[in-house]
Design an enzyme around this catalytic site. Structure first.
Site, PDB file in Angstrom:
ATOM      1  N   ALA A 283       0.898   0.944  -4.304  1.00  0.00           N
ATOM      2  CA  ALA A 283       0.037   2.538  -4.541  1.00  0.00           C
ATOM      3  C   ALA A 283       0.855   4.037  -3.709  1.00  0.00           C
ATOM      4  CB  ALA A 283      -1.446   1.708  -3.697  1.00  0.00           C
ATOM      5  N   THR A 284       1.811   3.652  -3.170  1.00  0.00           N
ATOM      6  CA  THR A 284       2.443   5.208  -2.762  1.00  0.00           C
ATOM      7  C   THR A 284       2.615   5.724  -4.106  1.00  0.00           C
ATOM      8  OG1 THR A 284       2.859   4.302  -0.975  1.00  0.00           O
ATOM      9  CG2 THR A 284       3.636   6.608  -1.036  1.00  0.00           C
TER      10      THR A 284
ATOM     11  N   ASN B 232      -8.426   1.737   4.891  1.00  0.00           N
ATOM     12  CA  ASN B 232      -7.936   0.273   5.110  1.00  0.00           C
ATOM     13  C   ASN B 232      -7.284   0.898   6.810  1.00  0.00           C
ATOM     14  OD1 ASN B 232      -6.328   3.320   4.275  1.00  0.00           O
ATOM     15  ND2 ASN B 232      -4.579   2.770   5.828  1.00  0.00           N
TER      16      ASN B 232
ATOM     17  N   GLN C 250      -7.362  -1.238  -0.980  1.00  0.00           N
ATOM     18  CA  GLN C 250      -8.175  -1.624  -0.500  1.00  0.00           C
ATOM     19  C   GLN C 250      -8.793  -2.974  -1.209  1.00  0.00           C
ATOM     20  OE1 GLN C 250      -6.940  -3.183   2.123  1.00  0.00           O
ATOM     21  NE2 GLN C 250      -5.510  -2.122   2.696  1.00  0.00           N
TER      22      GLN C 250
ATOM     23  N   HIS D  29       0.576  -6.462  -3.510  1.00  0.00           N
ATOM     24  CA  HIS D  29       0.758  -6.604  -2.153  1.00  0.00           C
ATOM     25  C   HIS D  29      -0.894  -6.625  -0.781  1.00  0.00           C
ATOM     26  CE1 HIS D  29       1.891  -3.815   1.287  1.00  0.00           C
ATOM     27  NE2 HIS D  29       1.750  -2.755  -0.037  1.00  0.00           N
TER      28      HIS D  29
ATOM     29  N   THR E  47      12.922   0.028 -15.938  1.00  0.00           N
ATOM     30  CA  THR E  47      12.922  -1.230 -17.067  1.00  0.00           C
ATOM     31  C   THR E  47      11.961  -1.905 -15.857  1.00  0.00           C
ATOM     32  OG1 THR E  47      15.429  -0.802 -17.435  1.00  0.00           O
ATOM     33  CG2 THR E  47      13.860  -3.014 -16.861  1.00  0.00           C
TER      34      THR E  47
ATOM     35  N   CYS F 141       0.534   2.721   9.619  1.00  0.00           N
ATOM     36  CA  CYS F 141       0.845   3.714   8.910  1.00  0.00           C
ATOM     37  C   CYS F 141       1.658   4.320  10.392  1.00  0.00           C
ATOM     38  CB  CYS F 141       0.637   4.070   7.643  1.00  0.00           C
ATOM     39  SG  CYS F 141       0.590   3.154   6.495  1.00  0.00           S
TER      40      CYS F 141
HETATM   41  C1  LIG Z   1      -1.363  -0.291   1.498  1.00  0.00           C
HETATM   42  C2  LIG Z   1      -2.130   1.048   0.802  1.00  0.00           C
HETATM   43  C3  LIG Z   1      -1.275   2.418   0.205  1.00  0.00           C
HETATM   44  C4  LIG Z   1       0.167   2.118  -0.363  1.00  0.00           C
HETATM   45  O1  LIG Z   1       0.143   0.922  -1.267  1.00  0.00           O
HETATM   46  P1  LIG Z   1       2.323   0.466  -1.410  1.00  0.00           P
HETATM   47  O2  LIG Z   1       1.733  -0.250  -2.301  1.00  0.00           O
HETATM   48  O3  LIG Z   1       2.530  -0.187   0.100  1.00  0.00           O
HETATM   49  O4  LIG Z   1       2.817   1.374  -1.026  1.00  0.00           O
HETATM   50  C5  LIG Z   1      -1.931   3.037  -0.633  1.00  0.00           C
HETATM   51  N1  LIG Z   1      -3.054   3.260  -0.379  1.00  0.00           N
HETATM   52  C6  LIG Z   1      -3.852   2.371   0.554  1.00  0.00           C
HETATM   53  C7  LIG Z   1      -5.671   2.561   0.969  1.00  0.00           C
HETATM   54  C8  LIG Z   1      -3.797   1.257   0.954  1.00  0.00           C
HETATM   55  O5  LIG Z   1      -4.215   0.303   1.657  1.00  0.00           O
END
Ligand SMILES: *Cc1c(COP(=O)(O)O)cnc(C)c1O
Length: 416
Positions: free
Chosen positions: A75-76, A156, A184, A206, A245, A339
């Protein structure tokens, strides 16, 4: 009662993999190791087929088209590509972004980086005491330079769900692109890209019982067709939007996790909400001066964020982790957000709600999920209650308050 050696209740930070997901992934580490971009042989074809299936599974959760799903590392990266990709591509139209103060750092720091480079100006909307932005705030922030609105589906830390559909309708009316970090909410809340009027959706494996290191960005292809400037150049994978890839086992895991999340969403949301409410009730039946952070109803099923006045969240964590009582099962929860817990700054999300620094430091986030049981909830409640009672007995402030001394200073900012 049989209690396991340790209990995981931090499902907003990450989730354990569902065994069904692992099982689906394993062949793609072994026999089916092909490169999904290999067009000349069956090794490539079977990898490509697996990726195509995952694309369908992810798109299906949000009512999108499979070809609109871009796989990437999480997600980052997804937030980065959505925001930077739009800002770069549409720079002739404008450079103003609207977001909120309680977004994840992946959104906030991306916006800050763009500001630093003078590529964008950003409005960070304040939230109300429950963590919500209103559609009127968004409307007022719009200028003729606004090209993107980025508001998360659910937070989150405090679990607050934003009025995404209302903001989406406004964005459509104004012809402004709308990104939502749904990390989330994806697979946990019913989210439909047409109903929500969103143009870009970010998510990750994850947080939905899938693997780490694999996520997606959904990009609307029609009405409007959203364009992005790639942030990774190379072989032109993923419609040129994200070269590299493909992580086939990760993508298979993400797809499987998405499919399971969709098919079990309603039942799971009910079950997890009931566990969360049970934990909340058991705790507040026994303890006074416990405050809920976030919204009482517009909230993720598994989220319970509580402030326990007069204790230190960090001391509580030590007690629950078991480091204060070596023989007891360790309980994994968070104080503030994962975080920000490396530093002892009060969480910026709680600050944005107007929770005073003192009280913010007493906050614990319980993140319940698919694999938590009622037995675990009862045990955690018991441990939390005894830990808070023990710490409050050591607290001169608690004693003073019980003696009727006015502690306004302590509660500066608390309005709930
Ligand atoms: C965990 C989270 C992210 C980051 O996700 P990653 O896959 O660990 O990079 C971004 N936004 C929210 C709201 C999250 O809870």
């Amino acid at each position: 009662m049989s209690v396991p050696k340790r209990i995981y209740m931090d499902n907003h930070a990450t989730t354990p993999m569902d065994p069904r997901v692992l099982e689906a992934m394993l062949p793609y580490f072994g026999e089916h190791f092909g490169n999904a971009a290999s067009r000349n042989h069956s090794f490539g074809w079977e990898a490509e087929n697996a990726v195509d299936q995952a694309r369908e599974q992810v798109a299906d959760v949000i009512g999108g088209k499979p070809k609109e799903v871009i796989f990437l590392s999480g997600a980052t990266e997804s937030d980065n590509l959505a925001i930077k990709g739009v800002v770069e591509f549409y720079r002739d139209k404008g450079n103003h972004i609207i977001t909120a103060a309680t977004e994840h750092k992946a959104v906030l720091d991306t916006c800050k980086a763009l500001e630093r480079k003078k590529l964008a100006t950003v409005t960070y909307l304040q939230v109300d005491q429950q963590g919500r932005v209103s559609v009127d705030q968004v409307r007022e922030a719009i200028t003729d330079k606004t090209i993107l609105i980025s508001i998360m589906a659910a937070n989150n830390e405090i679990g607050t769900i934003q009025p995404v559909a209302e903001i989406g309708a406004l964005a459509k009316e104004k012809g402004i692109l709308f990104h939502t970090d749904a990390t989330q909410g994806f697979g946990k809340l019913p989210l439909d890209v047409s109903e929500l009027g969103v143009d870009l959706v970010s998510g990750t494996g994850h947080k939905i019982y899938g693997p780490k290191g694999c996520g997606f960005l959904w990009v609307r292809s029609k009405g409007p067709r959203v364009r992005l400037t790639a942030q990774m150049d190379g072989g032109g994978h993923e419609r040129g939007m994200r070269s590299g890839t493909l992580n086939v086992p990760g993508i298979v895991g993400l797809g499987t996790a998405a499919q399971i999340a969709k098919s079990e969403m309603t039942a799971e949301a009910g079950r997890v909400t009931a566990l969360r409410d049970r934990l909340h009730r058991l705790i507040t039946d026994e303890l006074d001066e416990v405050y809920l952070n976030g919204h009482p109803t517009h909230r993720l099923p598994g989220n319970l964020n509580l402030s326990f006045a007069y204790i230190e969240g960090e001391s509580m964590l030590m007690g629950l982790n078991g480091s204060a009582h070596g023989d007891l099962p360790a309980i994994a929860v968070s104080s503030g957000s994962a975080c920000t817990s490396a530093t002892l700054e009060p969480s910026y999300v709680l600050k944005a709600l107007g929770v005073g620094d003192e009280l913010a430091h007493t906050s614990i986030r319980f993140g319940l999920g698919r694999f938590n049981t009622e037995e675990e909830v009862d045990y955690v409640a018991e441990r939390v209650i005894s830990e808070v009672k023990r710490l409050r007995e050591l607290s001169p402030l608690y004693e003073m308050a019980k003696e009727g001394i006015d502690l306004k200073q302590y509660f500066a900012g608390v309005q709930h």
